[in-house]
Design a protein around this motif. Structure first.
Motif, PDB file in Angstrom:
ATOM      1  N   ALA A  36       3.120   9.063 -10.146  1.00  0.00           N
ATOM      2  CA  ALA A  36       2.191   8.360 -10.095  1.00  0.00           C
ATOM      3  C   ALA A  36       2.154   6.937 -10.234  1.00  0.00           C
ATOM      4  O   ALA A  36       1.650   5.968  -9.652  1.00  0.00           O
ATOM      5  CB  ALA A  36       1.035   8.663 -11.196  1.00  0.00           C
ATOM      6  N   GLU A  37       3.233   6.548 -11.004  1.00  0.00           N
ATOM      7  CA  GLU A  37       3.675   5.027 -11.242  1.00  0.00           C
ATOM      8  C   GLU A  37       4.104   4.510  -9.908  1.00  0.00           C
ATOM      9  O   GLU A  37       3.809   3.317  -9.457  1.00  0.00           O
ATOM     10  CB  GLU A  37       4.837   4.933 -12.164  1.00  0.00           C
ATOM     11  CG  GLU A  37       4.333   5.227 -13.615  1.00  0.00           C
ATOM     12  CD  GLU A  37       5.493   5.050 -14.779  1.00  0.00           C
ATOM     13  OE1 GLU A  37       6.603   5.192 -14.105  1.00  0.00           O
ATOM     14  OE2 GLU A  37       5.074   4.889 -15.702  1.00  0.00           O
ATOM     15  N   ARG A  38       4.903   5.280  -9.115  1.00  0.00           N
ATOM     16  CA  ARG A  38       5.304   4.726  -7.776  1.00  0.00           C
ATOM     17  C   ARG A  38       4.163   4.574  -6.896  1.00  0.00           C
ATOM     18  O   ARG A  38       4.161   3.560  -6.026  1.00  0.00           O
ATOM     19  CB  ARG A  38       6.496   5.666  -7.355  1.00  0.00           C
ATOM     20  CG  ARG A  38       7.646   5.667  -7.914  1.00  0.00           C
ATOM     21  CD  ARG A  38       8.993   6.171  -7.073  1.00  0.00           C
ATOM     22  NE  ARG A  38       8.740   7.588  -6.622  1.00  0.00           N
ATOM     23  CZ  ARG A  38       9.169   8.614  -7.575  1.00  0.00           C
ATOM     24  NH1 ARG A  38       9.904   8.361  -8.390  1.00  0.00           N
ATOM     25  NH2 ARG A  38       8.871   9.785  -7.142  1.00  0.00           N
ATOM     26  N   LEU A  39       3.346   5.271  -6.817  1.00  0.00           N
ATOM     27  CA  LEU A  39       2.257   5.309  -5.996  1.00  0.00           C
ATOM     28  C   LEU A  39       1.192   4.278  -6.584  1.00  0.00           C
ATOM     29  O   LEU A  39      -0.032   4.266  -5.893  1.00  0.00           O
ATOM     30  CB  LEU A  39       1.609   6.774  -5.562  1.00  0.00           C
ATOM     31  CG  LEU A  39       2.475   7.597  -5.034  1.00  0.00           C
ATOM     32  CD1 LEU A  39       1.834   8.983  -4.915  1.00  0.00           C
ATOM     33  CD2 LEU A  39       2.835   7.010  -3.807  1.00  0.00           C
ATOM     34  N   GLU A  40       1.243   4.094  -7.850  1.00  0.00           N
ATOM     35  CA  GLU A  40       0.173   3.321  -8.254  1.00  0.00           C
ATOM     36  C   GLU A  40      -1.176   4.124  -8.476  1.00  0.00           C
ATOM     37  O   GLU A  40      -2.220   3.288  -7.823  1.00  0.00           O
ATOM     38  CB  GLU A  40      -0.163   1.838  -7.758  1.00  0.00           C
ATOM     39  CG  GLU A  40       1.020   0.899  -7.583  1.00  0.00           C
ATOM     40  CD  GLU A  40       0.900  -0.496  -7.175  1.00  0.00           C
ATOM     41  OE1 GLU A  40      -0.089  -0.428  -6.845  1.00  0.00           O
ATOM     42  OE2 GLU A  40       1.909  -1.039  -6.959  1.00  0.00           O
TER      43      GLU A  40
END
Length: 894
Positions: free
Chosen positions: A277-281
């Protein structure tokens, strides 16, 4: 590409609100490193020294030097707060003193080792919570953190190094830092420092270099730290683009769901989903699907599920519990309703034949997902999903259910015995299927399966020849037995599933009904304390817990006297916890990270303008509020209650403001009227008296009489004004007692005309009323009404114009009209004339504007009505209507 245009109003509001929050909060700077020994504490102290040289008030809250001389040297000349001593299991521990730091309130405070776990009995479980309280108090904080302490990387670090780090903190702590400074050191230099004894003592250094500090581990940790810092830089770049209205060209927003269960593998899934989720924002959701098979799961199974959901909630995910007969269908239905782009789940381990026989959630999702991407996370073999625990033989409920199943089968068998010669055995099997349905509606799945097997056995033993033996005369009956067993199992499964869905529907309906009741009751209340009591009563019923609401006094201090229940379900000593929750707007108490040893759970009542109180909940069962769904429902209760109380308080404040405005307007009108109407007669009296005193011998007798008459006239006018003020005060205070008796209206009218003889001089006054018309009134007060109305008519009409008085009786009511031939009322003025201190627009009219309000007050006290209107042919008319209690008494004739 930079796109210009008008910014989003919601974004502007969010920026303004964020700026307002940052204006009162302190700043947090984290010195971030890959491992111990890279120089984080040294860099922090060096930066603090520079701040101190710039004149900033710097204080050391806690710094761990680990015996390093160069680090100890940087502390010289800096104020260090004494540590707080805590006794735990016979050992004295020295901890950071949060209260001393708050009392000292430096501009900048140094707090080392952000992930540290505080000693038992401390206000907060973790040191990072202490730091956030300092920041909320407006104190800037410098602190240090290693990458292995981040919650989302905990399992990755363990896999790389083989060491499970116990002290972790949520990634959101790092995300909320105002500044992050990466303290980096090449692997060779770090190991050289280890060899020189600058990190650990020689013996410890050698063990560390062959373990945690191996070159491969350090390289991997360094990469993790660099990547995490790069993510932070990327977030800062996104913030810059947002602030400068640089729009992203992504067409949609990413959102993913991670499916969890009672397996220990769920924790790893959640951490992996967090990183994705962090990588994909992307927004991310942790979902658990409860099927009928898990509806009666054991307490251990539920505890694992709740633990997984709490982990997701702590890491910043939205948590949700779904219900459905099929996990894949329930996930896909919810995913499509939320526009989810990816679903994350673990690979299902186990033999291929089990997947083919029982089916696979992963295979179902892949087959039905359509445009939704499915991501499978590998890892350790997943612990199989726990089925509901079998009911122990010794458990009384199991005995009751088993006995019930056996009794139903026995009853069906007894009914079938007389029918063996009448009905075909296959038809008798239908009775047993009906019994299976009856058992499934009241028993667990295992008991229902027991009833299925028992029904087939009883059918074979008593209904299929040869009787009382399991042998069969026709082998076709074996197929009958198999089909009967399959059908019975399917019927039992479907019945239990329907029962489970009905139970979930009832629970959802109960939650909806509870929120509806809360909203309805709160909307009815007009006093905030009563609204709080209504919310307390409903919450007590819904959550099965002891509930109390605390409210602040004038100074914002929570008081035990300001509560919604007569009894006090929490210890009086915990009022400090309620005060802390009110001051910080954060949940604390039982089951929380802050003050977990409290006897109750404390939630802030957050309104749109701040906290309005505190909700305290004492569960009657320890696990009653552990479910995230229950906790979210409790938060909704608190939010709705806070908004309702805030609405009531705002309405009360608006009423008070309106009353103050009316009072101020009344005061201004009174001052304006009194200053003019008192000054005018007083000036006339003073002037006439002064002339008579100083120049009496120069005036003729007629002049002296005119001056004396002027003094008398103005004194009468002044007396009427004062009497009107006093009369209005008495009427509004309710101290006037109406003493009603029967009086001839003609007599009261004559008395009023006599008193106004000089005022009405030169006017034609006509009266039209029956000579025997009697009214049931207070003679003194009603004569005052007639006097005021006639005096008002003479004041606002031209000199010499006629005035008429008419009265009649109709339907046990007496109507009185006083009309004139003047200009009448201005448009819309008919209702304003009854307001205190309102004066008409006629030129030269004098008065305080109290005559007509006094008339209305007196008529209303008599139970009558009074209104003003314009006559069709010109002029004004005042109408009075008085109810008669009955016919007047007969007056005896002398």
């Amino acid at each position: 590409m930079v796109e210009s245009g008008r910014p989003n109003p919601e974004e502007l509001l969010a920026r303004v609100q964020q700026g307002a929050r940052q204006a009162t909060r302190g700043r947090l700077k984290i010195f971030f490193g890959a491992s111990p020994g890279v120089g984080k504490t040294f860099a922090m102290l060096e930066a603090a020294r520079q701040q101190r040289q710039a004149g900033i008030d710097v204080v050391v809250g806690v710094v761990e030097t680990h015996g390093r001389q160069e680090t100890q040297a940087l502390l010289e000349g800096t104020e260090v707060l004494p540590r707080r001593e805590v006794s735990h299991r016979g050992i004295t521990l020295k901890e950071f003193d949060l209260d001393a730091a708050l009392a000292r309130r430096p501009r900048l405070l140094l707090v080392d080792e952000l992930a540290h776990t505080n000693a038992p009995g401390s206000r907060h479980v973790k040191r990072w919570q202490d730091v956030f309280e300092l920041i909320d108090a407006g104190i800037d904080v410098y602190t240090t953190l290693n990458v292995q302490h981040l919650d989302s990387l905990n399992d990755v670090v363990a896999q790389i190094t083989g060491v499970v780090v116990r002290e972790t903190l949520p990634d959101s702590v790092l995300d909320q830092a105002d500044d992050i400074e990466l303290v980096d050191l090449p692997v060779e230099e770090l190991r050289k420092r280890m060899e020189e004894g600058k990190v650990y003592v020689p013996d410890q250094a050698q063990r560390a270099m062959s373990g945690f500090f191996r070159p491969g581990n350090l390289i991997a940790l360094r990469e993790l730290a660099l990547r995490r810092t790069a993510d932070r830089v990327d977030a800062q770049m996104r913030l810059y683009r947002r602030d400068h209205s640089i729009r992203s060209n992504w067409p949609v927003m990413e959102r993913l769901i991670v499916s969890v269960g009672p397996s220990p593998f769920s924790a790893k899934l959640i951490r992996a989903a967090k990183r994705i989720a962090e990588r994909l924002e992307a927004e991310w959701i942790v979902a658990y699907v409860e099927t009928p098979a898990q509806a009666g799961a054991s307490e251990e199974t539920r505890r694992r599920v709740q633990s997984a959901l709490r982990l997701g909630d702590r890491m910043g995910a939205e948590t949700v519990t779904l219900t459905g007969s099929n996990v894949a269908d329930a996930l896909l239905t919810y995913a499509r309703s939320r526009n989810v782009s990816r679903i994350v789940l673990g690979k299902q381990a186990g033999p291929l034949w089990k997947r083919l026989w029982r089916g696979s959630v992963f295979d179902d999702l892949v087959a039905k997902s359509g445009d939704i991407e499915i991501i499978a996370i590998s890892g350790e073999p997943e612990t199989p999903m726990l089925s509901p625990q079998p009911l122990a033989v010794s458990h009384p409920i199991a005995w009751v259910q088993v006995a019930w199943a056996a009794a139903i089968v026995a009853l069906i068998t007894a009914m079938s015995l007389p029918l063996r010669g009448v009905l075909n055995p296959v038809n008798l099997a239908m009775f047993y299927l009906l019994g299976v349905v009856a058992v499934a509606t009241r028993s667990s799945r295992r008991v229902a399966l027991f009833a299925c097997v028992l029904s087939v056995a009883a059918f074979d033993l008593f209904c299929v020849p040869p009787y009382l033996t399991f042998a069969v005369s026709d082998y076709e009956y074996l197929l009958t037995f198999a089909v009967m067993l399959i059908v019975a199992v399917l019927i039992a499964s479907l019945t239990i599933r329907v029962r489970s869905q009905a139970q979930h529907a009832v629970q959802r309906e109960a939650r909806t009904q509870a929120l509806y009741r809360l909203t309805r009751e709160l909307s009815r209340e007009t006093r905030w304390m009563e609204a709080g009591r209504a919310a307390t009563a409903i919450a007590r019923e819904v959550f099965g817990a002891k509930v109390v609401l605390f409210f602040p006094e004038e100074g914002g201090k929570i008081s035990l006297s300001q509560r919604t229940t007569d009894d006090l379900p929490v210890p009086a000593s915990e009022v400090g916890i309620a005060q802390w929750v009110f001051d910080h707007g954060q949940t604390a108490g039982q089951g929380m990270d802050t003050l977990p040893g409290a006897s109750a759970l404390y939630l802030p009542l957050k309104g749109s303008q701040g906290q309005v109180g505190v909700l305290a909940v004492v569960p009657t069962e320890s696990a009653h509020l552990e479910s995230p769904e229950q906790f979210h429902l409790l938060e909704i209760f608190a939010s709705q209650t806070a908004l309702a109380i805030e609405r009531i308080q705002a309405a009360s404040a608006a009423r008070e403001a309106h009353l103050r405005a009316e009072t101020e307007q009344m005061r201004s009108g009174l001052l304006s009227a009194v200053s003019h109407d008192l000054r005018t007669p007083l000036s006339a009296i003073t002037g006439a008296a002064s002339s008579l005193r100083s120049q009496s011998h120069q005036f003729s007798e007629n002049t002296r009489q005119e001056l004396l008459e002027s003094i008398e006239s103005e004194a009468d006018r002044l007396s009427r004004l004062v009497n009107n003020l006093l009369e209005m005060t008495r009427l509004e205070s309710g101290s006037v007692q109406v003493r009603r008796e029967w009086y001839p209206l003609e007599e009261l009218t004559g008395a009023a005309l006599t008193r106004l003889g000089r005022v009405l001089e030169g006017r034609k006054v006509t009266t039209s009323m029956p000579a025997d018309l009697m009214v049931f009134v207070d003679a003194v007060l009603f004569e005052q009404v007639l006097w005021n109305l006639l005096e008002n008519a003479s004041k606002y009409t031209p000199a010499g114009s006629p005035i008429s008085i008419a009265a009649w009786e109709h339907n046990k009511e007496v109507a009185i009209e006083i009309s004139d031939s003047g200009p009448g009322f201005a448009s819309g003025e008919e209702h304003l004339v009854w307001d205190k201190f309102y004066r008409g627009r006629a030129a030269g009219a004098r008065g305080a504007g109290l005559g007509l309000p006094i008339c209305r007050a007196i008529v209303t006290a008599h139970g009558g009505r009074i209104e003003a209107a314009n006559r069709p042919d010109g002029g004004a008319v005042i109408r009075i209507q008085l109810s008669q209690p009955g016919p007047p008494p007969e007056v005896p004739v002398d």
